[in-house]
Design a protein around this motif. Sequence first.
Motif, PDB file in Angstrom:
ATOM      1  N   LEU A   1      24.710 -23.965  21.848  1.00  0.00           N
ATOM      2  CA  LEU A   1      23.732 -23.429  23.008  1.00  0.00           C
ATOM      3  C   LEU A   1      22.272 -23.343  22.325  1.00  0.00           C
ATOM      4  O   LEU A   1      21.225 -23.382  22.790  1.00  0.00           O
ATOM      5  CB  LEU A   1      24.069 -22.340  23.953  1.00  0.00           C
ATOM      6  CG  LEU A   1      25.313 -22.818  24.785  1.00  0.00           C
ATOM      7  CD1 LEU A   1      25.823 -21.619  25.500  1.00  0.00           C
ATOM      8  CD2 LEU A   1      24.788 -23.909  25.634  1.00  0.00           C
ATOM      9  N   GLU A   2      22.409 -22.302  21.133  1.00  0.00           N
ATOM     10  CA  GLU A   2      21.271 -22.085  20.495  1.00  0.00           C
ATOM     11  C   GLU A   2      20.497 -23.038  20.092  1.00  0.00           C
ATOM     12  O   GLU A   2      19.135 -23.343  19.877  1.00  0.00           O
ATOM     13  CB  GLU A   2      21.697 -20.907  19.347  1.00  0.00           C
ATOM     14  CG  GLU A   2      21.866 -19.489  19.825  1.00  0.00           C
ATOM     15  CD  GLU A   2      22.471 -18.756  18.620  1.00  0.00           C
ATOM     16  OE1 GLU A   2      22.484 -19.137  17.409  1.00  0.00           O
ATOM     17  OE2 GLU A   2      22.648 -17.756  18.881  1.00  0.00           O
ATOM     18  N   HIS A   3      21.223 -24.076  19.480  1.00  0.00           N
ATOM     19  CA  HIS A   3      20.508 -25.380  18.888  1.00  0.00           C
ATOM     20  C   HIS A   3      19.997 -26.106  19.944  1.00  0.00           C
ATOM     21  O   HIS A   3      18.865 -26.647  19.944  1.00  0.00           O
ATOM     22  CB  HIS A   3      21.628 -26.354  18.291  1.00  0.00           C
ATOM     23  CG  HIS A   3      21.105 -27.491  17.825  1.00  0.00           C
ATOM     24  ND1 HIS A   3      20.231 -27.734  16.609  1.00  0.00           N
ATOM     25  CD2 HIS A   3      21.246 -29.063  18.188  1.00  0.00           C
ATOM     26  CE1 HIS A   3      19.866 -29.047  16.547  1.00  0.00           C
ATOM     27  NE2 HIS A   3      20.592 -29.609  17.454  1.00  0.00           N
ATOM     28  N   VAL A   4      20.404 -26.101  21.294  1.00  0.00           N
ATOM     29  CA  VAL A   4      19.904 -26.966  22.321  1.00  0.00           C
ATOM     30  C   VAL A   4      18.735 -26.138  22.818  1.00  0.00           C
ATOM     31  O   VAL A   4      17.493 -26.702  23.126  1.00  0.00           O
ATOM     32  CB  VAL A   4      20.970 -27.125  23.530  1.00  0.00           C
ATOM     33  CG1 VAL A   4      20.364 -27.634  24.608  1.00  0.00           C
ATOM     34  CG2 VAL A   4      22.072 -27.919  22.970  1.00  0.00           C
TER      35      VAL A   4
ATOM     36  N   LEU B   1      31.590 -31.501  30.917  1.00  0.00           N
ATOM     37  CA  LEU B   1      30.156 -31.639  30.717  1.00  0.00           C
ATOM     38  C   LEU B   1      29.534 -30.079  30.810  1.00  0.00           C
ATOM     39  O   LEU B   1      29.504 -29.625  31.907  1.00  0.00           O
ATOM     40  CB  LEU B   1      29.364 -32.560  31.400  1.00  0.00           C
ATOM     41  CG  LEU B   1      27.965 -32.769  31.275  1.00  0.00           C
ATOM     42  CD1 LEU B   1      27.571 -33.227  29.899  1.00  0.00           C
ATOM     43  CD2 LEU B   1      27.199 -33.622  32.134  1.00  0.00           C
ATOM     44  N   ALA B   2      28.972 -29.569  29.777  1.00  0.00           N
ATOM     45  CA  ALA B   2      28.424 -28.438  29.755  1.00  0.00           C
ATOM     46  C   ALA B   2      27.255 -28.362  30.362  1.00  0.00           C
ATOM     47  O   ALA B   2      26.158 -29.054  29.551  1.00  0.00           O
ATOM     48  CB  ALA B   2      28.539 -27.669  28.479  1.00  0.00           C
ATOM     49  N   VAL B   3      26.289 -27.888  31.370  1.00  0.00           N
ATOM     50  CA  VAL B   3      25.075 -27.800  31.866  1.00  0.00           C
ATOM     51  C   VAL B   3      24.673 -26.448  32.224  1.00  0.00           C
ATOM     52  O   VAL B   3      25.598 -25.591  32.379  1.00  0.00           O
ATOM     53  CB  VAL B   3      24.940 -28.935  33.318  1.00  0.00           C
ATOM     54  CG1 VAL B   3      25.612 -30.225  32.721  1.00  0.00           C
ATOM     55  CG2 VAL B   3      25.720 -28.232  34.333  1.00  0.00           C
ATOM     56  N   SER B   4      23.636 -26.394  32.308  1.00  0.00           N
ATOM     57  CA  SER B   4      22.707 -25.172  32.632  1.00  0.00           C
ATOM     58  C   SER B   4      21.397 -25.332  33.347  1.00  0.00           C
ATOM     59  O   SER B   4      20.918 -26.520  33.219  1.00  0.00           O
ATOM     60  CB  SER B   4      22.621 -24.340  31.470  1.00  0.00           C
ATOM     61  OG  SER B   4      21.639 -24.619  30.742  1.00  0.00           O
TER      62      SER B   4
ATOM     63  N   LEU C   1      24.254 -17.289  28.703  1.00  0.00           N
ATOM     64  CA  LEU C   1      25.527 -17.866  28.617  1.00  0.00           C
ATOM     65  C   LEU C   1      26.245 -18.032  30.116  1.00  0.00           C
ATOM     66  O   LEU C   1      27.104 -18.838  30.170  1.00  0.00           O
ATOM     67  CB  LEU C   1      26.311 -17.422  27.427  1.00  0.00           C
ATOM     68  CG  LEU C   1      25.844 -17.404  25.999  1.00  0.00           C
ATOM     69  CD1 LEU C   1      26.972 -16.605  25.262  1.00  0.00           C
ATOM     70  CD2 LEU C   1      26.075 -19.098  25.628  1.00  0.00           C
ATOM     71  N   THR C   2      25.981 -16.761  30.890  1.00  0.00           N
ATOM     72  CA  THR C   2      26.519 -16.638  32.049  1.00  0.00           C
ATOM     73  C   THR C   2      26.094 -17.893  32.948  1.00  0.00           C
ATOM     74  O   THR C   2      27.031 -18.234  34.123  1.00  0.00           O
ATOM     75  CB  THR C   2      26.035 -15.252  32.510  1.00  0.00           C
ATOM     76  OG1 THR C   2      24.895 -15.340  32.797  1.00  0.00           O
ATOM     77  CG2 THR C   2      26.660 -14.114  31.988  1.00  0.00           C
ATOM     78  N   ASP C   3      24.771 -18.547  32.742  1.00  0.00           N
ATOM     79  CA  ASP C   3      24.711 -19.853  33.676  1.00  0.00           C
ATOM     80  C   ASP C   3      25.164 -20.977  33.411  1.00  0.00           C
ATOM     81  O   ASP C   3      24.887 -22.016  33.873  1.00  0.00           O
ATOM     82  CB  ASP C   3      23.055 -19.768  33.633  1.00  0.00           C
ATOM     83  CG  ASP C   3      22.501 -18.438  34.170  1.00  0.00           C
ATOM     84  OD1 ASP C   3      23.123 -17.856  35.072  1.00  0.00           O
ATOM     85  OD2 ASP C   3      21.130 -18.077  33.750  1.00  0.00           O
TER      86      ASP C   3
END
Length: 223
Positions: A118-121, A173-176, A183-185
């Motif tokens: 997530l940090e990379h994205v 698929l992880a989306v936000s 991270l909670t979203d």
Amino acid sequence: MKASTFQTLIVGSLCLAVSGLSGGLYNQYQRVTELENANAQRLQTLDTLQRDSSTLMDAQEKLQYALKDLKQMVDTGEQQANTLDPMLDQWAQEIQELRDGLADRATEADMIALRARLEHVEQQLLDIKTQPPLPPPTPSSAKPNKAARAKPVPLSPPFSMLGVESRGGERFLAVSPPDSRSLTDIRLLHNGEQLGTWQLKALEPNAAIFTVPTQPDQTVQLP
């Protein structure tokens, strides 16, 4: 025999008789006194025995009450044990279920890997936002080719795609939200689930295919 001599014998006999009677009475008096003393000792002994008997009876009564209380305590302990045993079995079952549930969840290593991804994205999103806008197209490139068939313009999803996660052999698929950095979203989408009007149709190795109302299927490359 002279009268004086006879009187002297009579008086002597009477004195001897009185002396003998007095000795007998004295002996009887001593015997009575000894019997009275012995009776007094027996009475004292009897009183002591009666007091000891009363003390023993009191101790026996107290012991009976103590035994009764002990029996009640034992009965209460058995009832409590009968009540606690099912509760302990239930608690042990719940603890085992919690352990099984924790074993099925993501491990700490998975969370660390997901956080790093997530940090990379997020860094990629920042880099994209800070890039200068593309120059406008030249007139020659802006002219459409009338002979060529018009291609549909791909739509941009209303969320950010973070990657693919595996859970129990299934791919998600992880989306936000686009502007979210929490991270909670994050939400995991399975085939057939949707976010807004975008429904995930299939997950390919390098892309995700979505179904959008009134639009053709949208293929979005995975990061």
